[in-house]
Design a protein around this motif. Structure first.
Motif, PDB file in Angstrom:
ATOM      1  N   TYR A  29       6.286  57.530  33.629  1.00 48.43           N
ATOM      2  CA  TYR A  29       6.552  57.147  32.281  1.00 48.43           C
ATOM      3  C   TYR A  29       7.423  56.025  32.070  1.00 48.43           C
ATOM      4  N   ARG A  30       8.394  55.727  32.755  1.00 52.57           N
ATOM      5  CA  ARG A  30       9.363  54.925  32.576  1.00 52.57           C
ATOM      6  C   ARG A  30       8.987  53.459  33.005  1.00 52.57           C
ATOM      7  N   SER A  31       7.894  53.504  33.712  1.00 53.60           N
ATOM      8  CA  SER A  31       7.433  52.180  34.140  1.00 53.60           C
ATOM      9  C   SER A  31       6.289  51.486  33.238  1.00 53.60           C
ATOM     10  N   TYR A  32       6.200  52.193  32.103  1.00 53.07           N
ATOM     11  CA  TYR A  32       5.198  51.880  31.342  1.00 53.07           C
ATOM     12  C   TYR A  32       5.414  51.396  30.167  1.00 53.07           C
ATOM     13  N   SER A  33       4.700  50.541  29.257  1.00 54.20           N
ATOM     14  CA  SER A  33       4.998  49.965  27.992  1.00 54.20           C
ATOM     15  C   SER A  33       4.427  51.213  27.135  1.00 54.20           C
ATOM     16  N   MET A  34       4.726  51.402  25.933  1.00 54.63           N
ATOM     17  CA  MET A  34       4.011  52.466  25.200  1.00 54.63           C
ATOM     18  C   MET A  34       4.100  52.170  23.557  1.00 54.63           C
ATOM     19  N   GLY A  35       3.288  52.920  22.937  1.00 53.60           N
ATOM     20  CA  GLY A  35       3.130  52.564  21.612  1.00 53.60           C
ATOM     21  C   GLY A  35       2.261  53.305  20.710  1.00 53.60           C
ATOM     22  N   TRP A  36       2.837  53.278  19.280  1.00 51.81           N
ATOM     23  CA  TRP A  36       2.137  54.208  18.506  1.00 51.81           C
ATOM     24  C   TRP A  36       1.112  53.388  17.620  1.00 51.81           C
ATOM     25  N   PHE A  37      -0.075  53.899  17.234  1.00 55.96           N
ATOM     26  CA  PHE A  37      -1.204  53.363  16.568  1.00 55.96           C
ATOM     27  C   PHE A  37      -1.746  54.187  15.436  1.00 55.96           C
ATOM     28  N   ARG A  38      -2.316  53.764  14.593  1.00 59.16           N
ATOM     29  CA  ARG A  38      -3.018  54.710  13.549  1.00 59.16           C
ATOM     30  C   ARG A  38      -4.306  53.910  13.214  1.00 59.16           C
ATOM     31  N   GLN A  39      -5.200  55.050  12.688  1.00 56.93           N
ATOM     32  CA  GLN A  39      -6.701  54.545  12.246  1.00 56.93           C
ATOM     33  C   GLN A  39      -6.961  55.466  11.250  1.00 56.93           C
ATOM     34  N   VAL A  40      -7.463  54.986  10.149  1.00 57.50           N
ATOM     35  CA  VAL A  40      -8.305  55.479   9.334  1.00 57.50           C
ATOM     36  C   VAL A  40      -9.870  55.384   9.199  1.00 57.50           C
ATOM     37  N   PRO A  41     -10.798  56.115   8.955  1.00 59.23           N
ATOM     38  CA  PRO A  41     -12.177  55.856   8.756  1.00 59.23           C
ATOM     39  C   PRO A  41     -12.742  54.617   8.486  1.00 59.23           C
ATOM     40  N   VAL A  42     -13.463  54.155   9.177  1.00 60.34           N
ATOM     41  CA  VAL A  42     -14.127  52.709   8.660  1.00 60.34           C
ATOM     42  C   VAL A  42     -13.065  51.455   8.722  1.00 60.34           C
ATOM     43  N   LYS A  43     -11.866  51.651   9.455  1.00 61.46           N
ATOM     44  CA  LYS A  43     -11.050  50.632   9.659  1.00 61.46           C
ATOM     45  C   LYS A  43     -10.682  50.508  11.006  1.00 61.46           C
ATOM     46  N   GLU A  44     -10.203  49.308  11.558  1.00 61.79           N
ATOM     47  CA  GLU A  44      -9.870  49.266  12.703  1.00 61.79           C
ATOM     48  C   GLU A  44      -8.599  49.805  13.244  1.00 61.79           C
ATOM     49  N   PRO A  87       1.238  57.611   0.669  1.00 59.36           N
ATOM     50  CA  PRO A  87      -0.080  57.962   0.838  1.00 59.36           C
ATOM     51  C   PRO A  87      -0.899  56.893   1.591  1.00 59.36           C
ATOM     52  N   GLU A  88      -0.634  55.960   1.779  1.00 62.58           N
ATOM     53  CA  GLU A  88      -1.254  54.713   2.657  1.00 62.58           C
ATOM     54  C   GLU A  88      -0.759  54.795   4.189  1.00 62.58           C
ATOM     55  N   ASP A  89       0.097  55.739   4.391  1.00 63.93           N
ATOM     56  CA  ASP A  89       0.356  56.310   5.919  1.00 63.93           C
ATOM     57  C   ASP A  89      -0.589  57.298   6.403  1.00 63.93           C
ATOM     58  N   THR A  90      -1.353  57.794   5.602  1.00 63.42           N
ATOM     59  CA  THR A  90      -2.203  58.702   5.895  1.00 63.42           C
ATOM     60  C   THR A  90      -3.241  58.100   6.937  1.00 63.42           C
ATOM     61  N   GLY A 118      -4.826  61.913  19.600  1.00 57.59           N
ATOM     62  CA  GLY A 118      -4.414  61.665  18.172  1.00 57.59           C
ATOM     63  C   GLY A 118      -3.887  62.868  17.525  1.00 57.59           C
ATOM     64  N   THR A 119      -3.047  62.676  16.565  1.00 55.27           N
ATOM     65  CA  THR A 119      -2.566  63.709  15.677  1.00 55.27           C
ATOM     66  C   THR A 119      -2.516  63.097  14.250  1.00 55.27           C
ATOM     67  N   GLN A 120      -3.109  64.151  13.310  1.00 57.45           N
ATOM     68  CA  GLN A 120      -3.311  63.768  11.983  1.00 57.45           C
ATOM     69  C   GLN A 120      -2.363  63.550  11.165  1.00 57.45           C
ATOM     70  N   VAL A 121      -1.930  62.688  10.190  1.00 58.29           N
ATOM     71  CA  VAL A 121      -0.939  62.488   9.369  1.00 58.29           C
ATOM     72  C   VAL A 121      -1.608  62.645   7.979  1.00 58.29           C
ATOM     73  N   THR A 122      -1.260  63.508   7.036  1.00 55.52           N
ATOM     74  CA  THR A 122      -1.758  63.201   5.611  1.00 55.52           C
ATOM     75  C   THR A 122      -0.537  63.203   4.689  1.00 55.52           C
ATOM     76  N   VAL A 123      -0.384  62.154   3.527  1.00 54.46           N
ATOM     77  CA  VAL A 123       0.546  62.103   2.754  1.00 54.46           C
ATOM     78  C   VAL A 123      -0.086  62.379   1.479  1.00 54.46           C
ATOM     79  N   SER A 124       0.566  63.100   0.653  1.00 56.29           N
ATOM     80  CA  SER A 124      -0.290  63.232  -0.720  1.00 56.29           C
ATOM     81  C   SER A 124       0.647  62.692  -1.672  1.00 56.29           C
TER      82      SER A 124
END
Length: 125
Positions: A29-44, A87-90, A118-124
């Motif tokens: 793990y410590r030898s790697y660069s890591m990141g968080w990403f997100r995606q919603v349907p029909v978007k990159e 909500p736009e963080d969903t 992936g793990t789903q995040v939903t903000v109402s």
């Protein structure tokens, strides 16, 4: 075998908080660069936050001041603390890793090799 596993998603109301976790195994793990990403349907897929091995931390403009990326070297875990959620963080949130010391664009999804499911995040509102 490399495995990247996210957890911590869920449903919250606007203004709430969540903490995502990412456990990476099989890659030193410590030898790697890591990141968080997100995606919603029909978007990159888009970059949210990333930490490179050479110590650079970057955030997408949309999350600056609200999200914090951190890591626990003992537990080999990467975290994303998300506060003041909107909500736009969903989205589906993904953790990714790459065997690179530095990255010219740490928020570029194509720079990464290993991905979690992936793990789903939903903000109402």
């Amino acid at each position: 075998q490399v495995q990247v596993v996210e957890s911590g998603g869920g449903s919250v109301q606007s203004g709430g908080s969540l903490r995502l976790s990412c456990v990476a195994s099989g890659l030193g793990y410590r030898s790697y660069s890591m990141g968080w990403f997100r995606q919603v349907p029909v978007k990159e897929r888009e970059g949210v936050a990333a930490r490179t091995r050479d110590g650079i931390t970057v955030y997408a403009d949309a999350v600056k001041g609200r999200f914090t990326i951190s890591q626990d070297n003992v537990q080999n875990t990467l975290y994303l603390q998300m506060n003041d959620l909107k909500p736009e963080d969903t989205a589906m949130y993904y953790c990714a890793a790459v065997a690179r010391y530095s990255l010219s664009d740490p928020l570029q999804p194509t720079a990464y090799t290993y991905w979690g499911q992936g793990t789903q995040v939903t903000v109402s509102s």
